[in-house]
Motif scaffolding. Structure first.
Motif, PDB file in Angstrom:
ATOM      1  N   GLU A 190      35.943  33.921  54.532  1.00  0.00           N
ATOM      2  CA  GLU A 190      34.964  34.456  53.584  1.00  0.00           C
ATOM      3  C   GLU A 190      35.165  35.966  53.438  1.00  0.00           C
ATOM      4  O   GLU A 190      35.163  36.703  54.421  1.00  0.00           O
ATOM      5  CB  GLU A 190      33.549  34.164  54.093  1.00  0.00           C
ATOM      6  N   ASN A 191      35.377  36.426  52.205  1.00  0.00           N
ATOM      7  CA  ASN A 191      35.606  37.859  51.996  1.00  0.00           C
ATOM      8  C   ASN A 191      34.363  38.599  51.489  1.00  0.00           C
ATOM      9  O   ASN A 191      34.388  39.815  51.345  1.00  0.00           O
ATOM     10  CB  ASN A 191      36.765  38.083  51.025  1.00  0.00           C
ATOM     11  N   ASP A 193      33.159  39.064  48.676  1.00  0.00           N
ATOM     12  CA  ASP A 193      33.345  39.881  47.472  1.00  0.00           C
ATOM     13  C   ASP A 193      32.177  39.746  46.503  1.00  0.00           C
ATOM     14  O   ASP A 193      31.785  40.733  45.855  1.00  0.00           O
ATOM     15  CB  ASP A 193      34.654  39.495  46.773  1.00  0.00           C
ATOM     16  N   GLY A 194      31.631  38.522  46.365  1.00  0.00           N
ATOM     17  CA  GLY A 194      30.501  38.333  45.466  1.00  0.00           C
ATOM     18  C   GLY A 194      29.295  39.154  45.882  1.00  0.00           C
ATOM     19  O   GLY A 194      28.661  39.828  45.058  1.00  0.00           O
ATOM     20  N   GLU A 263      34.188  36.131  39.043  1.00  0.00           N
ATOM     21  CA  GLU A 263      35.062  35.030  39.411  1.00  0.00           C
ATOM     22  C   GLU A 263      36.251  35.599  40.179  1.00  0.00           C
ATOM     23  O   GLU A 263      36.711  36.712  39.897  1.00  0.00           O
ATOM     24  CB  GLU A 263      35.560  34.291  38.165  1.00  0.00           C
ATOM     25  N   PRO A 264      36.785  34.818  41.129  1.00  0.00           N
ATOM     26  CA  PRO A 264      37.924  35.330  41.913  1.00  0.00           C
ATOM     27  C   PRO A 264      39.116  35.734  41.055  1.00  0.00           C
ATOM     28  O   PRO A 264      39.843  36.677  41.396  1.00  0.00           O
ATOM     29  CB  PRO A 264      38.268  34.151  42.835  1.00  0.00           C
ATOM     30  N   ASP A 265      39.325  35.037  39.931  1.00  0.00           N
ATOM     31  CA  ASP A 265      40.462  35.367  39.068  1.00  0.00           C
ATOM     32  C   ASP A 265      40.359  36.771  38.482  1.00  0.00           C
ATOM     33  O   ASP A 265      41.379  37.370  38.104  1.00  0.00           O
ATOM     34  CB  ASP A 265      40.586  34.354  37.925  1.00  0.00           C
ATOM     35  N   ASN A 392      44.760  40.881  45.053  1.00  0.00           N
ATOM     36  CA  ASN A 392      43.411  40.968  44.501  1.00  0.00           C
ATOM     37  C   ASN A 392      42.925  42.402  44.678  1.00  0.00           C
ATOM     38  O   ASN A 392      42.912  42.927  45.794  1.00  0.00           O
ATOM     39  CB  ASN A 392      42.464  39.998  45.203  1.00  0.00           C
ATOM     40  N   THR A 394      40.125  45.490  44.271  1.00  0.00           N
ATOM     41  CA  THR A 394      38.760  45.988  44.110  1.00  0.00           C
ATOM     42  C   THR A 394      38.856  47.470  43.798  1.00  0.00           C
ATOM     43  O   THR A 394      39.352  48.251  44.616  1.00  0.00           O
ATOM     44  CB  THR A 394      37.940  45.765  45.398  1.00  0.00           C
ATOM     45  N   GLN A 411      45.298  40.521  50.123  1.00  0.00           N
ATOM     46  CA  GLN A 411      46.108  39.318  49.916  1.00  0.00           C
ATOM     47  C   GLN A 411      47.407  39.657  49.186  1.00  0.00           C
ATOM     48  O   GLN A 411      47.892  38.898  48.346  1.00  0.00           O
ATOM     49  CB  GLN A 411      45.318  38.256  49.142  1.00  0.00           C
TER      50      GLN A 411
END
Length: 811
Positions: A190-191, A193-194, A263-265, A392, A394, A411
């Motif tokens: 679990e990252n 990110d949300g 969304e992760p994408d 990914n 941020t 990643q």
């Protein structure tokens, strides 16, 4: 240190019941073995207990994430209502034309001091509420930080207890548990990110009181004197969550479409780098030659994206007065193959943009020029797809303000795209189609991918000349969370690791990949709960109290659990700052420890506990040694292999064989973002004074070569020649003005002339050697210790011999 004691100290007391019962599982093994030999029934009961603990941990984490999500949502509604009320209170009231304000019923309200006092009181109340909300959100940030710590600590506990089970019982459970239990319920991946994105948006609203800062996109670029500074850092997976939370308290996460659900994408970025079979572009970027180019095709999101960006990065040396530039233009995905093959040009597309008025004439002309130059380079240099980078990202930045920009890539994966070894990867297409953004790309063989074990942080600062960067940025980059790696390149790293048969020159950071970058925790860049927190907890956690901040959890050296008390003394460079002590108190503590260590030494001068301290390792014998990198900001990179002893903050010895086997055999590497199998267990501080390249490889040391370096070499050569001419003139003068039958004068003239000729030959050889080394950008010792000393010595001997002969002749 025992892991059982470690987990008790490191856990968050309010959540204690939800952690893995490591001590209970260990007692389970001991009690059963004390009664009888471990059998199948015991194994089944242990697996059941282990599954129960895993279910407890997973359910708590899921419930906590849901709770934090709801809490953030509620705070968001409250903040929006508060901002609306604050804005409404500042709107001017309707006037009746006589200068007197009307109420809702049309009644005239008296103006004067009373209205001002009411307005001031209202503003104070709003401000107090914003301060309370900021404190509440600081607690939520601490909760997210502690939850990330919860995941890592529990995962380590499961790995260690299974390893202990396998060692003591003889039953092999490790592979089965990792595959059938942890892989199916990967709570440790679990990252958050949300949650972090929601927190960033909400915290920025509260910090700015509902009025986010909006500035010019150039943000300082219009000023006549400013400095751009870009530095890259590696971040260990253990610090991912904490790093993001630290940054979001100062900079919001940059979101291009705030109305769209995360969304992760959205965070995925993929690039395809082009190069020739001889890796000409790789060598140019690695050696930082003037005008070196990197050409890539980039897209944002998944494989279904239709817009691709063709980018060209050009390196410029500082002495040219120009800046390195990155230019790009968009192209439709279905046109990329034809464009690279030279069958399609972008002229018509860009001219259409000019006609529609979407781009200025200058922008269109530059895009047409760029498209033609890239197309020509692809054709003449025979460039093709070589390396794919995926990560990914941020991004942290104030919208429209480029003064501080921070990007954090996780990643990171490097993937081969070439067809050079007879294996069809991309084929005739501009990219391979057998993969997407499904990290960690399990369908690919290990020879085709390199999963980078760290995150990459890039800090871009743009400040006016003479100004210092923000204090929080300086604390962040000097904290234990990051490790500086100047000039790190994803493309270069991918080629160096995945194309070993084609690469003879590797980047300077490659030999350091096997060392751990974790360091003892400091007081800088910490997540702390507000001291006036009105939360209902008073238990200590790493995010609450200073003492636990200094002793953040790191994985123990070994889980033998038989070496308690074997602690080793080490000191940090800045003990006063590290321990938050007065400098005088720190000095007294250091003096006391030194006195104690002298008392503890035996008669032979050695410590009686010398068996606890490992001797410093001897450097391996090899002819391929390279000097320590000279830039001051690389010393931090070379002083690696740190280890934190949890309760004392002391440096210990390197990882045990058992710990290294665990990182390689349990799959922990992949779970913690290190699937490459590199050992990430901290070791002792090791001061590296030299690099050693792999067999048949050389290390590219970053050396800046400017024209003035060549000029300096020429000036030095001319100075030597001038001195040689003077010496030869002395010899010729002695020969010319002395008696032809004077043998001593002849010998003196011959000696001075010989010295001059030897000096000229030595000067020519030195000049040729230095030019060759400078052109090859070799980090060698250019200072000449031998020449001046030898010249002075020979001259001294010549003069002494001349005087001696004259004196002897007179006698």
């Amino acid at each position: 240190m025992k892991f059982g004691a470690t987990i008790k100290d490191a856990l968050y007391q309010d959540w204690q019941a939800s952690y893995i019962d490591y001590g209970g599982l260990k007692r389970f093994i001991k009690d059963r073995q004390a009664k009888h030999q471990w059998d199948d029934a015991d194994e089944a009961d242990f697996i059941k207990a282990l599954a129960s603990e895993l279910d407890k941990v997973v359910k708590f984490q899921e419930s906590k994430i849901a709770e934090l999500t709801d809490k953030i949502t509620n705070y968001e509604s409250e903040v929006k209502d508060l901002i609306a009320a604050a804005d409404a209170s500042h709107q001017p009231q309707r006037s009746n034309g006589d200068g007197e304000a009307e109420g809702e019923d049309g009644d005239v309200e008296a103006g004067g001091a009373d209205d001002d006092s009411l307005s001031d009181t209202s503003d104070d109340e709003f401000e107090d509420r914003f301060v309370d909300l900021e404190e509440d959100l600081a607690n939520v940030i601490a909760d997210v930080h502690d939850l990330g710590h919860f995941s890592h600590l529990n995962y380590t506990g499961f790995v260690k207890i299974v390893k202990k089970h396998d060692k003591r019982t003889g039953f092999k459970l490790k592979g089965h548990f990792m595959k059938d239990f942890l892989e199916k319920r990967p709570f440790y991946r679990e990252n958050y990110d949300g949650l972090i994105l929601q927190l960033s948006r909400l915290y920025n609203m509260v910090r700015t009181r509902g009025h986010p800062i909006v500035g010019d996109s150039s943000a300082g670029g219009n000023q006549s004197a400013f400095v751009r500074q870009t530095t890259k850092y590696w971040v260990h997976p253990d610090n991912f969550v904490q790093l993001k939370l630290v940054i979001l308290k100062h900079l919001p996460i940059l979101v291009f479409n705030p109305e769209k659900e995360f969304e992760p994408d959205d965070a995925a970025i993929t690039s395809i780098y082009l190069d020739a079979p001889d890796l000409d572009l790789y060598m140019g970027r690695l050696e930082k030659t003037e005008g070196a180019e990197a050409i890539r095709l980039r897209w944002y999101g998944g494989m279904g994206v239709k817009q691709i960006f063709v980018e060209r990065k050009t390196h410029r040396e500082d002495w040219t007065g120009e800046k390195s530039v990155k230019a790009r233009f968009p192209i439709a995905e279905h046109l990329v193959n034809d464009y690279l093959a030279g069958k399609y040009t972008m002229d018509e597309t860009f001219e259409a943009l000019r006609k529609k008025g979407k781009k200025t004439d200058k922008e269109v002309d530059s895009m047409i020029k760029l498209a033609r130059e890239v197309q020509a380079a692809v054709k003449h240099k025979k460039l093709g797809p070589v390396m794919r980078t995926f990560y990914n990202r941020t991004a942290f930045q104030l919208p429209g303000d480029a003064r501080v920009r921070i990007s954090f890539d996780t990643q990171l994966s490097l993937i081969r795209e070439d067809n050079w070894d007879g294996v069809t990867r991309s084929g005739n297409n501009w990219r391979r189609t057998d993969i997407g953004i499904d990290w960690p790309f399990p369908q690919l063989p290990d020879s085709d991918k390199e999963l980078f074990p760290y995150g990459v942080l890039e800090v871009k600062l743009q400040t006016q000349m003479g100004q210092e960067p923000p204090e929080w940025v300086r604390e962040l980059v000097s904290s234990h969370l990051v490790e500086a790696v100047p000039k790190f390149s994803k493309f270069i790293h991918g080629c160096a690791t995945l194309l070993p048969n084609r690469v003879d020159l590797v980047p300077f950071w490659l030999p350091q990949m096997e060392t751990d970058i974790r360091k003892p925790a400091t007081q800088k860049a910490q997540i702390q709960r507000p001291p006036t927190s009105h939360s209902n907890t008073n238990s200590g956690t790493p995010s609450e109290t200073r003492s636990t901040d200094l002793a953040q959890y790191t994985e123990p050296v070994s889980d033998d659990e038989e070496d308690e008390g074997n602690r080793h003394i080490g000191a940090t460079a800045d003990e006063a700052g590290w321990a938050d002590l007065d400098p005088q108190a720190a000095a007294e503590a250091k003096a006391y420890r030194e006195a104690q260590s002298k008392v503890a030494k035996g008669p032979g001068g050695r410590s009686e506990q010398s068996h606890l301290v490992a001797a410093p390792p001897k450097p391996p014998k090899s002819n391929e040694f390279f000097p320590k990198l000279t830039p001051a900001n690389l010393s931090k990179l070379l002083d690696s292999r740190y280890e934190l002893e949890r309760d004392r903050g002391l440096n210990q010895q390197g990882p045990s064989t058992e710990a290294r086997e665990e990182a390689e055999a349990t799959g922990a590497a992949e779970a913690t973002g290190n699937p490459s199998g590199l050992s990430l267990v901290p070791g002792r501080v090791e001061y590296v004074s030299s690099f050693r390249a792999g067999q048949g490889k050389k290390i590219a040391v970053p050396v800046r070569v400017e024209p003035k370096v060549f000029y300096a070499n020429e000036r030095t050569t001319l100075a030597w020649i001038e001195f040689s001419v003077i010496i030869s003139a002395i010899g010729i003068g002695i020969l010319s003005f002395s008696d032809p039958h004077d043998d001593i004068a002849l010998a003196a003239a011959a000696s001075f002339t010989t010295v001059a000729l030897l000096a000229i030959l030595y000067t020519a050889w030195t000049y040729w050697w230095r030019v060759r080394m400078i052109r090859a950008r070799q980090a060698v010792q250019y200072h000449d210790y031998i020449g001046p000393t030898a010249l002075c010595g020979i001259l001294l001997v010549a003069v002494i011999v001349n005087f001696s002969l004259r004196l002897k002749q007179g006698i």
